[in-house]
Design an enzyme around this catalytic site. Structure first.
Site, mmCIF file in Angstrom:
data_model
loop_
_atom_site.group_PDB
_atom_site.id
_atom_site.type_symbol
_atom_site.label_atom_id
_atom_site.label_comp_id
_atom_site.label_asym_id
_atom_site.label_seq_id
_atom_site.Cartn_x
_atom_site.Cartn_y
_atom_site.Cartn_z
ATOM 1 N N GLY A 164 -20.745 10.798 -3.917
ATOM 2 C CA GLY A 164 -19.309 11.131 -3.962
ATOM 3 C C GLY A 164 -18.480 9.882 -4.159
ATOM 4 N N PHE A 165 -17.369 10.032 -4.879
ATOM 5 C CA PHE A 165 -16.541 8.843 -5.097
ATOM 6 C C PHE A 165 -15.714 8.525 -3.853
ATOM 7 C CE2 PHE A 165 -13.920 12.289 -7.101
ATOM 8 C CZ PHE A 165 -12.798 12.228 -6.280
ATOM 9 N N PRO B 111 -0.309 4.711 1.015
ATOM 10 C CA PRO B 111 -1.333 5.667 1.469
ATOM 11 C C PRO B 111 -0.839 7.111 1.382
ATOM 12 C CG PRO B 111 -0.310 4.584 3.351
ATOM 13 C CD PRO B 111 0.251 3.938 2.133
ATOM 14 N N ALA C 129 -4.984 8.357 -15.633
ATOM 15 C CA ALA C 129 -6.234 7.604 -15.840
ATOM 16 C C ALA C 129 -7.158 7.804 -14.642
ATOM 17 C CB ALA C 129 -5.929 6.119 -16.035
ATOM 18 N N LEU D 264 -7.355 -2.462 -12.710
ATOM 19 C CA LEU D 264 -8.583 -3.150 -12.327
ATOM 20 C C LEU D 264 -9.403 -2.286 -11.387
ATOM 21 C CD1 LEU D 264 -8.480 -4.302 -9.162
ATOM 22 C CD2 LEU D 264 -6.932 -5.933 -10.161
ATOM 23 N N CYS E 111 -8.041 4.745 -4.427
ATOM 24 C CA CYS E 111 -7.193 5.332 -5.472
ATOM 25 C C CYS E 111 -7.463 6.782 -5.815
ATOM 26 C CB CYS E 111 -7.321 4.504 -6.748
ATOM 27 S SG CYS E 111 -6.440 2.956 -6.636
ATOM 28 N N ASN F 156 0.812 -1.206 0.000
ATOM 29 C CA ASN F 156 0.000 0.000 0.000
ATOM 30 C C ASN F 156 0.857 1.273 0.000
ATOM 31 O OD1 ASN F 156 0.548 -1.441 2.348
ATOM 32 N ND2 ASN F 156 -0.850 -0.223 3.577
ATOM 33 N N ALA G 267 -24.191 10.158 -11.272
ATOM 34 C CA ALA G 267 -24.098 11.067 -10.121
ATOM 35 C C ALA G 267 -24.250 10.251 -8.843
ATOM 36 C CB ALA G 267 -25.194 12.113 -10.204
#
Ligand code: UDX
Ligand code: ADP
Length: 463
Positions: free
Chosen positions: A272-273, A94, A224, A164, A277, A92, A269
């Site tokens: 929120g994402f 972070p 990306a 992925l 990542c 990871n 919509a």
């Protein structure tokens, strides 16, 4: 070089599924996935496949086929490094929580530890593959460490970013849009690239395997993710405008998505994402741009995060204002805690921030998620350090069943788009709630008409 032995350091969401697929598709290659975390390795080795540490549709079948044949999970990092010709680093990275670049830069501590361990153990030439998302030019740092071992071992560093998406990882690995491999332009570098191309060529057609220099490959991954996140923030920005103007964001998304230059994907919509990542990579991009003095570039990308934070916050604010400006002592049921459906991953999930806002207003939050455990939910909230663990425990309750979660609640908030939510007995749910019974659908998942006919007050995003 024909690869017969692969080692992957890091048995997480990326390393685990990726190596399982490589092993399944390449029975002639021995793949050993190592991790320091003994519990995680035990879970990967559990004979009960429902206990795998990563939930991904189809993963259990792949593991079942390859594990014990040519796929192994172990904590013996040194031995796996020693045996392998090719070592993937999949630990990871972070966002830093301390020092210079705190809250922005990627923390490369785990990567450096891996490089030092490889340097210490390696007795023969190795190809080291960066799988984790890394800032541009990390490969150089890894190379510096490896080249100063003084034991005359040659290392080639490749960048092979993973594209992925969680929840569809196995499908994405089986038929990727492309595989990207960056390497050194020297003839040694080109040979290393070819060795990795040959691994993927066992199931991916060659025209989908792109080779570039290392820096292009590293930057392509950040780019990306930044573009994808930007699309979500763009449609979310329009969702707020839709709510004010009487437009419907789903209709707008459909209309613009039919333009082949724009395309229809990634225009949903939402509240929120989230995920491990998007935010991390954009913050990292912003940090890199600033470090080169590119302030306009940095500000441009930072806006994607600002918009996303706004979207999460305005969702919780709307719940509070709709519930007559107070949620103190009111039970609000959350359906979903994971950052998207079909995963048990909760990193940066919008649910965490919405819950935190509501708890600050003394709401009692009851959560049901089909894949996320109570310990994870509590640890996500504790990580924010908004209040003590004892206080969090007072306000959050995790239900093992959705009908228990919603009972006697004032409102339901949909935070994750799990398919099963659509098929619940919504009449039964309505009957068990306090009235008026509100639904705040942060994923535009449910059928508005059906719910309004039952009697719910239903609000979605962007209409
Ligand atoms: C992402 C990238 O898609 C993947 O290529 C990369 O390797 C890792 O990061 P992931 O984070 O697993 O993958 O999930 P993704 O499907 O991209 O979703 C990210 C977040 O955006 C989720 O919270 C999702 O719910 C949200 N999202 C996505 C939307 O809100 N609307 C959309 O239209 C698409
Ligand atoms: P990702 O989503 O990038 O796969 P995860 O956090 O799911 O991230 O997985 C990373 C894994 O790497 C963790 O299981 C962690 O224990 C492991 N890890 C970190 N540093 C090392 C190391 N030096 N050696 C072995 N494993 C490590």
């Amino acid at each position: 070089m024909m690869i017969k032995n692969i080692c992957c350091i890091g048995a997480g969401y990326v390393g685990g599924p990726t190596m399982a697929v490589i092993a399944q598709k390449c029975p002639h290659i021995k793949v050993t996935v190592v991790d320091l975390n003994q519990d995680r390795i035990n879970a990967w080795n559990d004979s009960d496949l429902s206990k795998l540490p990563v939930y991904e549709p189809g993963l259990d079948k792949v593991v079942e086929e390859a594990r014990g044949r040519n796929l192994f999970f172990s904590t013996d990092v040194d031995q796996a490094i020693d045996e392998a010709e090719m070592i993937f680093i999949s630990v990871n990275t972070p966002t830093k929580t301390y020092g210079v670049g705190k809250g922005m830069a990627a923390d490369l501590k785990y990567i450096e530890l891996c490089a030092r361990q490889i340097a210490r153990v390696a007795k023969n030439d190795k190809i080291v593959v960066e799988k984790s998302t890394l800032p541009v030019r990390t490969a150089q740092a890894i190379k510096d460490i490896l080249d100063h071992t003084g034991n005359s071992v040659n290392f080639q560093i490749l960048s092979n970013p993973e594209f992925l998406a969680e929840g569809t990882a196995i499908e994405d690995l089986f038929s990727p849009d492309r595989v990207l491999i960056g390497g050194d332009t020297s003839s040694e570098g080109q040979k290393a690239i070819e060795s990795l191309v040959a691994v993927y060529a066992n199931w991916v057609s060659r025209d989908k395997i792109l080779t570039t220099n290392v820096w292009s490959s590293e930057l392509s991954k950040l780019t990306a993710n930044a573009f994808l996140a930007q699309r979500v923030s763009s449609i979310n920005a329009m969702s707020e405008l839709c709510e004010k103007t009487g437009a419907d964001v789903s209709e707008v998304a459909k209309a613009i998505g039919m333009d082949s230059r724009i395309g229809s994907k990634f225009l949903k919509a939402s509240v929120g994402f989230g995920g491990s990542c998007f935010q991390k990579d954009i913050l990292n991009l912003v940090y890199i741009a600033k470090s080169y003095g590119l302030n306009e570039v940095a500000d441009y990308w930072e806006q994607v995060i600002i918009m996303n934070d706004h979207q999460k916050r305005r969702f919780s604010k709307n719940i509070i204002s709709t519930l007559y400006n107070t949620v103190s002592g009111k039970k609000i049921a959350f359906l979903g805690w994971a950052f998207k459906k079909d995963t048990n991953d909760t990193r940066e999930s919008a649910a965490i921030y919405v819950a935190d806002d509501l708890i600050s207003e003394q709401a009692l939050v009851a959560v049901y998620d089909p894949q996320v455990q109570e310990t994870q939910i509590l640890s996500d909230l504790n990580y924010l350090e908004s209040r003590t663990e004892m206080e969090n425990k007072k306000y959050i309750h995790v239900a093992s069943n959705p009908y228990v979660a919603v009972e006697n609640s004032h409102a339901i908030a949909i935070l994750t788009e799990w398919d099963e939510f659509k098929d619940y007995d919504w009449q039964k749910i309505y009957d068990s709630m306090l009235k008026p019974a509100f639904i705040f659908d942060g994923r535009n998942l449910l059928n508005k008409e059906q719910l309004e006919n039952i009697g719910f007050v239903y609000q979605s995003i962007g209409s």
